[in-house]
Write a protein that holds these residues in place. Sequence first.
Motif, PDB file in Angstrom:
ATOM      1  N   GLU A 196       3.587  52.949   6.286  1.00 39.48           N
ATOM      2  CA  GLU A 196       2.246  53.095   5.301  1.00 39.48           C
ATOM      3  C   GLU A 196       2.600  53.330   3.704  1.00 39.48           C
ATOM      4  OE1 GLU A 196      -1.915  55.512   4.776  1.00 39.48           O
ATOM      5  OE2 GLU A 196      -0.552  55.668   6.574  1.00 39.48           O
ATOM      6  N   ARG A 197       3.579  53.988   3.695  1.00 39.34           N
ATOM      7  CA  ARG A 197       4.012  54.359   2.214  1.00 39.34           C
ATOM      8  C   ARG A 197       4.634  53.226   1.687  1.00 39.34           C
ATOM      9  NH1 ARG A 197       5.645  59.073  -0.682  1.00 39.34           N
ATOM     10  NH2 ARG A 197       5.913  58.545  -2.727  1.00 39.34           N
ATOM     11  N   LEU A 198       5.358  52.653   2.657  1.00 38.65           N
ATOM     12  CA  LEU A 198       6.143  51.229   1.989  1.00 38.65           C
ATOM     13  C   LEU A 198       5.316  50.448   1.659  1.00 38.65           C
ATOM     14  CD1 LEU A 198       9.030  49.962   1.696  1.00 38.65           C
ATOM     15  CD2 LEU A 198       8.739  48.903   3.885  1.00 38.65           C
ATOM     16  N   HIS A 199       3.997  50.143   2.278  1.00 43.39           N
ATOM     17  CA  HIS A 199       3.069  49.258   2.189  1.00 43.39           C
ATOM     18  C   HIS A 199       2.352  49.531   0.855  1.00 43.39           C
ATOM     19  CE1 HIS A 199      -0.843  47.080   3.380  1.00 43.39           C
ATOM     20  NE2 HIS A 199      -0.453  46.328   2.474  1.00 43.39           N
ATOM     21  N   GLU A 200       2.075  50.747   0.501  1.00 40.19           N
ATOM     22  CA  GLU A 200       1.422  51.176  -0.745  1.00 40.19           C
ATOM     23  C   GLU A 200       2.257  50.910  -1.954  1.00 40.19           C
ATOM     24  OE1 GLU A 200      -0.969  54.829   1.270  1.00 40.19           O
ATOM     25  OE2 GLU A 200       0.451  55.226   0.052  1.00 40.19           O
ATOM     26  N   ASP A 201       3.658  51.217  -1.727  1.00 41.36           N
ATOM     27  CA  ASP A 201       4.430  51.119  -2.826  1.00 41.36           C
ATOM     28  C   ASP A 201       4.773  49.676  -2.980  1.00 41.36           C
ATOM     29  OD1 ASP A 201       4.823  53.617  -3.274  1.00 41.36           O
ATOM     30  OD2 ASP A 201       6.325  54.004  -2.049  1.00 41.36           O
ATOM     31  N   MET A 202       4.720  48.874  -2.151  1.00 41.44           N
ATOM     32  CA  MET A 202       4.983  47.127  -2.261  1.00 41.44           C
ATOM     33  C   MET A 202       3.804  46.712  -2.812  1.00 41.44           C
ATOM     34  SD  MET A 202       5.316  44.211   0.962  1.00 41.44           S
ATOM     35  CE  MET A 202       6.761  45.302   1.380  1.00 41.44           C
ATOM     36  N   GLN A 203       2.642  47.104  -2.665  1.00 46.81           N
ATOM     37  CA  GLN A 203       1.638  46.620  -3.385  1.00 46.81           C
ATOM     38  C   GLN A 203       1.462  47.008  -4.804  1.00 46.81           C
ATOM     39  OE1 GLN A 203      -1.842  48.042  -0.974  1.00 46.81           O
ATOM     40  NE2 GLN A 203      -2.446  45.960  -0.158  1.00 46.81           N
ATOM     41  N   ASP A 204       1.983  48.274  -4.868  1.00 50.74           N
ATOM     42  CA  ASP A 204       2.116  48.725  -6.548  1.00 50.74           C
ATOM     43  C   ASP A 204       3.049  48.078  -7.075  1.00 50.74           C
ATOM     44  OD1 ASP A 204       1.459  51.046  -8.447  1.00 50.74           O
ATOM     45  OD2 ASP A 204       3.599  50.975  -8.147  1.00 50.74           O
ATOM     46  N   SER A 205       4.256  47.764  -6.622  1.00 53.71           N
ATOM     47  CA  SER A 205       5.255  46.731  -7.335  1.00 53.71           C
ATOM     48  C   SER A 205       4.788  45.606  -7.563  1.00 53.71           C
ATOM     49  CB  SER A 205       6.664  47.064  -6.528  1.00 53.71           C
ATOM     50  OG  SER A 205       7.004  48.358  -6.238  1.00 53.71           O
TER      51      SER A 205
END
Length: 240
Positions: A196-205
């Motif tokens: 979930e954290r990876l998904h959030e950071d991917m969307q942010d990037s």
Amino acid sequence: MTPDTSTVFDLNGLFELLRLGGPVVAVLVLMSIVGLAILLLKLWQFFSVRVGQRGFVEPAIEQWQSGDRDGAIARLEAKRNPIADALAVAMRGIRSGAETRVVREEAARVGARHLSELRSYFRPLEVIGSLAPLLGLLGTVMGMITAFQQLASAGSQVDPSVLSNGIWEALLTTAVGLVVAIPAVVALNWCERVVERLHEDMQDSLTRFFTRHEAVFDRQAEQPAGAVTDRRAPRTSHAY
């Protein structure tokens, strides 16, 4: 046999545990082995893709903005992180002149594919976490039935040790079920949080990259005709 509670915590007493718990404990032990194998697999998978790395994102975007597009893409392609792959797809798409909307969708598709791979085997871990306590409870109920049958068969010659031994063995399956379920639930929640954290950071990037790219594109559009020297007509191809 006189029950010894230390047997539960003694690894050398595994066979004795299986004998006392019967087939229910055998199934629970098998589930614990499967759960441990899944956890080790996820740890290896997370480590192999460097799932916690984020330090390359901002330097790559700044390198892209400075005009070194090939260098930014090469920096990302050297990483195995899913965020790096999604960003590299986005940069290659923009560099090829494809429409931003199409590139954004393609980057999202690649990111979703990585996330789906990282979520693999979550379902079996969830089943182990939810099913193990129920199996333990089932073993307890079956053990209690057996204990009361022995008590009824004894008639007036009731030996309290018969009932106490039966209850002890029956409760053993519940304890084993909880021992299997609790680590499985903890591992599942940890793995889900990592993805979930990876998904959030991917969307942010990706959002940061496209926002900055569109800002630059808008500034170029406001410049007088002829001032922009590197403007190519948008394409819809997937050559990236």
